[in-house]
Design an enzyme around this catalytic site. Structure first.
Site, PDB file in Angstrom:
ATOM      1  N   HIS A   1      31.489 -67.325-109.172  1.00  0.00           N
ATOM      2  CA  HIS A   1      31.879 -67.771-110.508  1.00  0.00           C
ATOM      3  C   HIS A   1      32.632 -69.091-110.446  1.00  0.00           C
ATOM      4  O   HIS A   1      32.386 -70.013-111.228  1.00  0.00           O
ATOM      5  CB  HIS A   1      32.744 -66.702-111.187  1.00  0.00           C
ATOM      6  CG  HIS A   1      33.040 -67.010-112.626  1.00  0.00           C
ATOM      7  ND1 HIS A   1      34.035 -67.891-113.011  1.00  0.00           N
ATOM      8  CD2 HIS A   1      32.477 -66.561-113.767  1.00  0.00           C
ATOM      9  CE1 HIS A   1      34.061 -67.963-114.328  1.00  0.00           C
ATOM     10  NE2 HIS A   1      33.130 -67.165-114.812  1.00  0.00           N
TER      11      HIS A   1
ATOM     12  N   HIS B   1      25.980 -65.528-116.191  1.00  0.00           N
ATOM     13  CA  HIS B   1      25.918 -66.627-115.218  1.00  0.00           C
ATOM     14  C   HIS B   1      24.679 -66.490-114.329  1.00  0.00           C
ATOM     15  O   HIS B   1      23.981 -67.465-114.070  1.00  0.00           O
ATOM     16  CB  HIS B   1      27.181 -66.643-114.347  1.00  0.00           C
ATOM     17  CG  HIS B   1      28.345 -67.297-115.012  1.00  0.00           C
ATOM     18  ND1 HIS B   1      28.308 -68.598-115.464  1.00  0.00           N
ATOM     19  CD2 HIS B   1      29.587 -66.835-115.302  1.00  0.00           C
ATOM     20  CE1 HIS B   1      29.471 -68.909-115.998  1.00  0.00           C
ATOM     21  NE2 HIS B   1      30.263 -67.855-115.929  1.00  0.00           N
TER      22      HIS B   1
ATOM     23  N   LEU C   1      30.322 -59.288-109.298  1.00  0.00           N
ATOM     24  CA  LEU C   1      30.199 -57.837-109.387  1.00  0.00           C
ATOM     25  C   LEU C   1      28.942 -57.435-110.139  1.00  0.00           C
ATOM     26  O   LEU C   1      28.231 -56.509-109.743  1.00  0.00           O
ATOM     27  CB  LEU C   1      31.435 -57.230-110.075  1.00  0.00           C
ATOM     28  CG  LEU C   1      31.447 -55.701-110.099  1.00  0.00           C
ATOM     29  CD1 LEU C   1      31.785 -55.144-108.716  1.00  0.00           C
ATOM     30  CD2 LEU C   1      32.433 -55.172-111.138  1.00  0.00           C
TER      31      LEU C   1
ATOM     32  N   ILE D   1      36.580 -60.339-107.625  1.00  0.00           N
ATOM     33  CA  ILE D   1      36.149 -60.862-106.325  1.00  0.00           C
ATOM     34  C   ILE D   1      37.281 -61.606-105.623  1.00  0.00           C
ATOM     35  O   ILE D   1      37.495 -61.437-104.425  1.00  0.00           O
ATOM     36  CB  ILE D   1      34.923 -61.799-106.479  1.00  0.00           C
ATOM     37  CG1 ILE D   1      33.811 -61.105-107.276  1.00  0.00           C
ATOM     38  CG2 ILE D   1      34.418 -62.242-105.099  1.00  0.00           C
ATOM     39  CD1 ILE D   1      33.322 -59.796-106.701  1.00  0.00           C
TER      40      ILE D   1
END
Length: 259
Positions: free
Chosen positions: A145, A207, A202, A84
């Protein structure tokens, strides 16, 4: 010339999520350059080890994949990152690509999702495609993230652009700024009545499942609910979004045209 396409992602140990997100991106990229043979690499050593121990599946690191491609006689290799941001993981890929450059006649590397101002605008358009219909005073909160690398600023930049353009969403990060507490405080003062939680990753992996959507005391769903803002989680990775896949295809095309 023997041509290859090496698609590199962080990886996932969830097979269904891999199919919906990583495989979907790989297939879109492969379809854009049918003269190239498709290969895969993951940057996460932890996921590579888990797949090997649990399922007996071997997955190459980017360096291992490039070394194998050289040994197999490929002389034109296009590498595309599915990361990302331009953080530690991508910089590692770039270093490994550079170290193997002498072994190929042509070796290109396509950039992560958020690499230019235009990427931020296009990603907002892509996210609109997957957002649910919102009632008055509802917003979507995207979970990134986060990173210790200075590229963590990409999340704050996207969040700022959304606010400036009155886009009905916010962006936070698990491991860096903007922290979820910052968003909760800001949205409480703004009068937001409910939120929808989505991963800005993605794949919808650990998480998203644990830190975002679980009933744990410190999950984003629990924290928003505790603040009086009901939260509805959606477990869908960015790889499922066709506009995001098209962005990666465009980055691959740009890298090939620049070489």
């Amino acid at each position: 010339m023997k041509k290859a396409l090496l698609v590199v992602s962080f990886g996932t140990s969830y097979h269904d999520t891999c199919e919906k997100n990583i495989v979907a991106c790989e297939q879109a990229l492969a379809a854009s350059c049918p003269d190239r043979e498709l290969f895969r690499a993951f940057t996460s050593g932890m996921i590579i080890r888990k797949l090997k121990q649990r399922d007996g599946i071997d997955t190459d690191t980017p360096l291992e994949a490039l070394q194998k491609l050289a040994e197999l006689g490929f002389d034109d290799v296009a590498v595309q990152s599915l990361h990302i941001i331009n953080g530690d993981e991508y910089e590692k890929i770039a270093r490994e690509v550079q170290s193997q450059r002498p072994r190929f006649k042509r070796l290109t590397l396509g950039t992560p999702l958020l690499s230019s101002h235009n990427d931020y605008q296009r990603l907002m358009q892509a996210l609109e495609h997957q957002m649910p219909a919102l009632n008055v005073n509802e917003k979507v909160v995207f979970m990134g993230h986060g990173a210790s690398h200075h590229a963590f600023a990409a999340y704050a930049c996207l969040d700022h652009m959304m606010t400036a353009q009155r886009f009905p969403a916010r962006v936070g990060a698990v491991e860096s700024y903007p922290e979820v507490e910052v968003l909760i405080d800001s949205m409480s003062k703004e009068g937001v009545r409910a939120v929808h939680l989505m991963p800005l990753m993605l794949v919808a992996g650990d998480h998203a499942i644990n830190d975002m959507a679980s009933d744990e005391d410190d999950s984003w769903k629990t924290l928003f609910n505790a603040a009086g803002i009901p939260a509805t989680p959606w477990l869908r990775g960015l790889g499922e979004n066709p506009v995001v896949r098209a962005m990666f295809v465009e980055h691959l095309k740009q890298s090939l045209e620049a070489a």
